[in-house]
Design a protein around this motif. Structure first.
Motif, PDB file in Angstrom:
ATOM      1  N   LYS A   1       0.827  -1.197   0.000  1.00 49.83           N
ATOM      2  CA  LYS A   1       0.000   0.000   0.000  1.00 49.83           C
ATOM      3  C   LYS A   1       0.866   1.253   0.000  1.00 49.83           C
ATOM      4  CE  LYS A   1      -3.806   2.200   2.485  1.00 49.83           C
ATOM      5  NZ  LYS A   1      -4.721   2.097   3.663  1.00 49.83           N
ATOM      6  N   ASN A   2       1.928   1.235   0.825  1.00 47.09           N
ATOM      7  CA  ASN A   2       2.835   2.387   0.855  1.00 47.09           C
ATOM      8  C   ASN A   2       3.546   2.570  -0.479  1.00 47.09           C
ATOM      9  OD1 ASN A   2       2.178   2.851   3.542  1.00 47.09           O
ATOM     10  ND2 ASN A   2       3.883   1.637   4.328  1.00 47.09           N
ATOM     11  N   LEU A   3       3.914   1.423  -1.097  1.00 49.66           N
ATOM     12  CA  LEU A   3       4.588   1.503  -2.388  1.00 49.66           C
ATOM     13  C   LEU A   3       3.665   2.077  -3.449  1.00 49.66           C
ATOM     14  CD1 LEU A   3       7.073   0.887  -4.085  1.00 49.66           C
ATOM     15  CD2 LEU A   3       6.187  -1.423  -4.443  1.00 49.66           C
ATOM     16  N   LEU A   4       2.404   1.631  -3.451  1.00 46.00           N
ATOM     17  CA  LEU A   4       1.446   2.181  -4.404  1.00 46.00           C
ATOM     18  C   LEU A   4       1.224   3.670  -4.181  1.00 46.00           C
ATOM     19  CD1 LEU A   4      -1.234  -0.666  -4.498  1.00 46.00           C
ATOM     20  CD2 LEU A   4       0.368  -0.032  -6.307  1.00 46.00           C
ATOM     21  N   THR A   5       1.177   4.036  -2.906  1.00 48.14           N
ATOM     22  CA  THR A   5       1.015   5.466  -2.591  1.00 48.14           C
ATOM     23  C   THR A   5       2.209   6.265  -3.097  1.00 48.14           C
ATOM     24  OG1 THR A   5      -0.271   4.917  -0.612  1.00 48.14           O
ATOM     25  CG2 THR A   5       0.692   7.117  -0.733  1.00 48.14           C
ATOM     26  N   GLU A   6       3.405   5.691  -2.917  1.00 47.74           N
ATOM     27  CA  GLU A   6       4.611   6.368  -3.388  1.00 47.74           C
ATOM     28  C   GLU A   6       4.619   6.488  -4.908  1.00 47.74           C
ATOM     29  OE1 GLU A   6       9.486   5.810  -3.203  1.00 47.74           O
ATOM     30  OE2 GLU A   6       8.155   4.540  -2.013  1.00 47.74           O
TER      31      GLU A   6
ATOM     32  N   ASN B   1       3.786   9.671  -9.771  1.00 52.14           N
ATOM     33  CA  ASN B   1       3.049   9.912 -11.007  1.00 52.14           C
ATOM     34  C   ASN B   1       2.442  11.312 -11.034  1.00 52.14           C
ATOM     35  OD1 ASN B   1       3.571   7.413 -12.110  1.00 52.14           O
ATOM     36  ND2 ASN B   1       1.712   6.464 -11.313  1.00 52.14           N
ATOM     37  N   VAL B   2       1.932  11.721  -9.861  1.00 54.87           N
ATOM     38  CA  VAL B   2       1.362  13.071  -9.784  1.00 54.87           C
ATOM     39  C   VAL B   2       2.419  14.117 -10.101  1.00 54.87           C
ATOM     40  CG1 VAL B   2       0.372  14.782  -8.227  1.00 54.87           C
ATOM     41  CG2 VAL B   2      -0.460  12.428  -8.180  1.00 54.87           C
ATOM     42  N   VAL B   3       3.627  13.928  -9.535  1.00 54.76           N
ATOM     43  CA  VAL B   3       4.716  14.864  -9.810  1.00 54.76           C
ATOM     44  C   VAL B   3       5.074  14.841 -11.292  1.00 54.76           C
ATOM     45  CG1 VAL B   3       7.141  15.372  -9.361  1.00 54.76           C
ATOM     46  CG2 VAL B   3       5.635  14.681  -7.487  1.00 54.76           C
TER      47      VAL B   3
ATOM     48  N   TYR C   1       3.123  13.959 -13.747  1.00 56.16           N
ATOM     49  CA  TYR C   1       2.044  14.575 -14.526  1.00 56.16           C
ATOM     50  C   TYR C   1       2.171  16.101 -14.514  1.00 56.16           C
ATOM     51  CZ  TYR C   1      -0.180   9.986 -14.096  1.00 56.16           C
ATOM     52  OH  TYR C   1      -0.456   8.647 -14.134  1.00 56.16           O
ATOM     53  N   LYS C   2       2.472  16.651 -13.331  1.00 54.21           N
ATOM     54  CA  LYS C   2       2.584  18.104 -13.223  1.00 54.21           C
ATOM     55  C   LYS C   2       3.745  18.636 -14.058  1.00 54.21           C
ATOM     56  CE  LYS C   2       0.507  18.519  -8.624  1.00 54.21           C
ATOM     57  NZ  LYS C   2       0.721  18.914  -7.207  1.00 54.21           N
ATOM     58  N   GLN C   3       4.840  17.848 -14.108  1.00 50.26           N
ATOM     59  CA  GLN C   3       6.018  18.275 -14.861  1.00 50.26           C
ATOM     60  C   GLN C   3       5.779  18.199 -16.365  1.00 50.26           C
ATOM     61  OE1 GLN C   3       9.077  15.692 -13.328  1.00 50.26           O
ATOM     62  NE2 GLN C   3       9.483  16.989 -11.556  1.00 50.26           N
ATOM     63  N   LYS C   4       5.031  17.180 -16.789  1.00 49.02           N
ATOM     64  CA  LYS C   4       4.877  16.942 -18.226  1.00 49.02           C
ATOM     65  C   LYS C   4       3.550  17.426 -18.793  1.00 49.02           C
ATOM     66  CE  LYS C   4       7.922  12.909 -18.377  1.00 49.02           C
ATOM     67  NZ  LYS C   4       8.072  11.485 -18.800  1.00 49.02           N
ATOM     68  N   ALA C   5       2.618  17.749 -17.868  1.00 48.57           N
ATOM     69  CA  ALA C   5       1.294  18.145 -18.359  1.00 48.57           C
ATOM     70  C   ALA C   5       1.305  19.597 -18.810  1.00 48.57           C
ATOM     71  CB  ALA C   5       0.257  17.924 -17.284  1.00 48.57           C
ATOM     72  N   GLU C   6       2.032  19.878 -19.920  1.00 49.85           N
ATOM     73  CA  GLU C   6       2.089  21.231 -20.458  1.00 49.85           C
ATOM     74  C   GLU C   6       0.927  21.509 -21.402  1.00 49.85           C
ATOM     75  OE1 GLU C   6       5.878  21.595 -22.257  1.00 49.85           O
ATOM     76  OE2 GLU C   6       6.967  21.571 -20.348  1.00 49.85           O
ATOM     77  N   ASN C   7       0.351  20.490 -21.942  1.00 49.90           N
ATOM     78  CA  ASN C   7      -0.790  20.665 -22.836  1.00 49.90           C
ATOM     79  C   ASN C   7      -1.643  19.404 -22.846  1.00 49.90           C
ATOM     80  OD1 ASN C   7       0.499  18.824 -24.684  1.00 49.90           O
ATOM     81  ND2 ASN C   7       1.786  20.542 -25.294  1.00 49.90           N
TER      82      ASN C   7
ATOM     83  N   SER D   1      -3.069  13.398 -22.624  1.00 49.11           N
ATOM     84  CA  SER D   1      -3.661  12.261 -23.333  1.00 49.11           C
ATOM     85  C   SER D   1      -2.675  11.103 -23.432  1.00 49.11           C
ATOM     86  CB  SER D   1      -4.105  12.705 -24.727  1.00 49.11           C
ATOM     87  OG  SER D   1      -4.615  11.618 -25.453  1.00 49.11           O
ATOM     88  N   LYS D   2      -1.418  11.426 -23.729  1.00 47.32           N
ATOM     89  CA  LYS D   2      -0.397  10.385 -23.816  1.00 47.32           C
ATOM     90  C   LYS D   2      -0.187   9.708 -22.465  1.00 47.32           C
ATOM     91  CE  LYS D   2       2.285  12.264 -27.676  1.00 47.32           C
ATOM     92  NZ  LYS D   2       3.602  12.786 -28.101  1.00 47.32           N
ATOM     93  N   GLN D   3      -0.248  10.484 -21.396  1.00 47.21           N
ATOM     94  CA  GLN D   3      -0.045   9.909 -20.066  1.00 47.21           C
ATOM     95  C   GLN D   3      -1.177   8.960 -19.693  1.00 47.21           C
ATOM     96  OE1 GLN D   3       2.722  10.346 -18.130  1.00 47.21           O
ATOM     97  NE2 GLN D   3       1.775   8.673 -16.969  1.00 47.21           N
ATOM     98  N   VAL D   4      -2.416   9.355 -20.020  1.00 48.91           N
ATOM     99  CA  VAL D   4      -3.564   8.494 -19.746  1.00 48.91           C
ATOM    100  C   VAL D   4      -3.436   7.186 -20.515  1.00 48.91           C
ATOM    101  CG1 VAL D   4      -6.063   8.263 -20.007  1.00 48.91           C
ATOM    102  CG2 VAL D   4      -5.082  10.418 -19.185  1.00 48.91           C
ATOM    103  N   LYS D   5      -3.001   7.285 -21.775  1.00 43.15           N
ATOM    104  CA  LYS D   5      -2.815   6.087 -22.594  1.00 43.15           C
ATOM    105  C   LYS D   5      -1.712   5.205 -22.022  1.00 43.15           C
ATOM    106  CE  LYS D   5      -2.003   4.636 -27.359  1.00 43.15           C
ATOM    107  NZ  LYS D   5      -1.732   5.083 -28.742  1.00 43.15           N
ATOM    108  N   LEU D   6      -0.652   5.840 -21.528  1.00 44.40           N
ATOM    109  CA  LEU D   6       0.457   5.082 -20.938  1.00 44.40           C
ATOM    110  C   LEU D   6      -0.007   4.329 -19.698  1.00 44.40           C
ATOM    111  CD1 LEU D   6       3.444   4.340 -20.764  1.00 44.40           C
ATOM    112  CD2 LEU D   6       3.827   6.465 -19.502  1.00 44.40           C
ATOM    113  N   GLU D   7      -0.821   4.951 -18.856  1.00 45.00           N
ATOM    114  CA  GLU D   7      -1.331   4.282 -17.658  1.00 45.00           C
ATOM    115  C   GLU D   7      -2.153   3.048 -18.022  1.00 45.00           C
ATOM    116  OE1 GLU D   7      -3.500   7.081 -15.408  1.00 45.00           O
ATOM    117  OE2 GLU D   7      -1.727   8.119 -14.644  1.00 45.00           O
TER     118      GLU D   7
END
Length: 304
Positions: free
Chosen positions: A139-144, A149-151, A153-159, A164-170
């Protein structure tokens, strides 16, 4: 006078002798009675001990039955420790069988059974604690991972395109990287005088077997050259074709009929191989498909 004097002493003497005789008889009877009472008490104590030991035996069996049920519940959770738990559950079952066939177990045997029961209980308790720790770690590993992933997403979510690419990757990361095969098929071919090949079901007309399959698409699988092994067995389980042995390490090997090479680029593709033989006999031929030592599927063909 002498006779009266003699009777005067004789009567008291007989009285004393009678009293002593009576006392001795009472003493003997009392001693025998005490002995009998002691023997009865001893037999009763023995019976009580046997009954107590039987009760202990039944209590241990009940505890083992409850323990087995507890093992069943933990095993159903299908954790990384399931195999170890299955072995320990087998030990519980074996101990139950031993106790069931045990006739009038001694106190030492009961003590041994109790110790074994205690050990099995302790082992289950420790495994349950370990499973809880593993779940907590996961559970801790999944949280980490989610936090990372959130970090990311924030770094790469410029547009919207990057999002869309990130959602597809997940979505694609949920799929295993292992390739899977499907559409297994084998057909017999005969040759016309013109050289054309036609499908047949007759063994005497068959010149070759065309064995095909589909490599399923997988966007996260490794791309490039992929090699698959085909094994064709006749009615005697003889490997036809090349009949070559390949070793993969870890004492794993395979005898194959021929190899099919493909250029996998993430998308589904159809592949096939040809098996030539001197002559095909009537009967059923079994075809197995392998990715290294792992069997991916099988099919068969029957020639008349």
């Amino acid at each position: 006078m002498k006779k009266q004097h003699k009777n005067k002493w004789l009567n008291p003497l007989l009285a004393v002798i009678f009293v002593f005789g009576l006392g001795a008889a009472v003493l003997v009877f009392s001693s025998e009675s005490d002995k009998i009472n002691k023997e009865v008490k001893t037999e009763g104590d023995k019976a009580l001990v046997i009954n107590n030991e039987r009760t202990e035996q039944e209590n241990i069996l009940d505890s083992l039955s409850a323990l087995k049920t507890a093992y069943d519940l933990v095993i159903k959770e299908n954790t990384a420790l399931s195999k170890e738990l299955e072995l320990e559950r087998k030990n519980v079952e074996n101990l139950m069988e031993i106790i069931k066939v045990s006739q009038n177990p001694s106190a030492d045997q009961i003590r041994i059974y109790r110790n074994q029961l205690s050990g099995l209980k302790s082992s289950l308790d420790s495994k349950v604690i370990e499973i809880k720790q593993l779940k907590s770690q996961n559970k801790n590993l999944l949280t980490e991972i989610e936090s990372q992933n959130v970090v990311m997403y924030k770094q790469k979510a410029e547009n919207d395109t990057l999002i869309s690419k990130q959602v597809k990757l997940e979505s694609t990361l949920k799929d295993a990287s292992k390739l899977y095969l499907s559409n297994f098929k084998a057909i017999a071919l005969r040759e016309k005088n013109s050289g054309a090949e036609l499908e047949t079901t007759k063994a005497k007309n068959t010149k070759k077997l065309k064995i095909s399959f589909t490599v399923n698409g997988n966007a996260v699988a490794k791309t490039g050259k992929r090699v698959f092994y085909v094994q064709v067995l006749d009615q005697k389980n003889t490997v036809l074709g090349d009949n070559k042995l390949i070793e993969f390490g870890n004492d794993k090997a395979l005898v194959y009929s021929f190899i099919v090479s493909t250029d996998f680029q993430g998308k589904s593709l159809n592949a096939y191989g040809i098996l030539n033989a001197d002559g095909f006999k009537k009967g059923t031929y079994f075809i197995n498909y392998f990715d290294k030592q792992d069997i991916m599927g099988s099919t068969s063909i029957t020639l008349e």
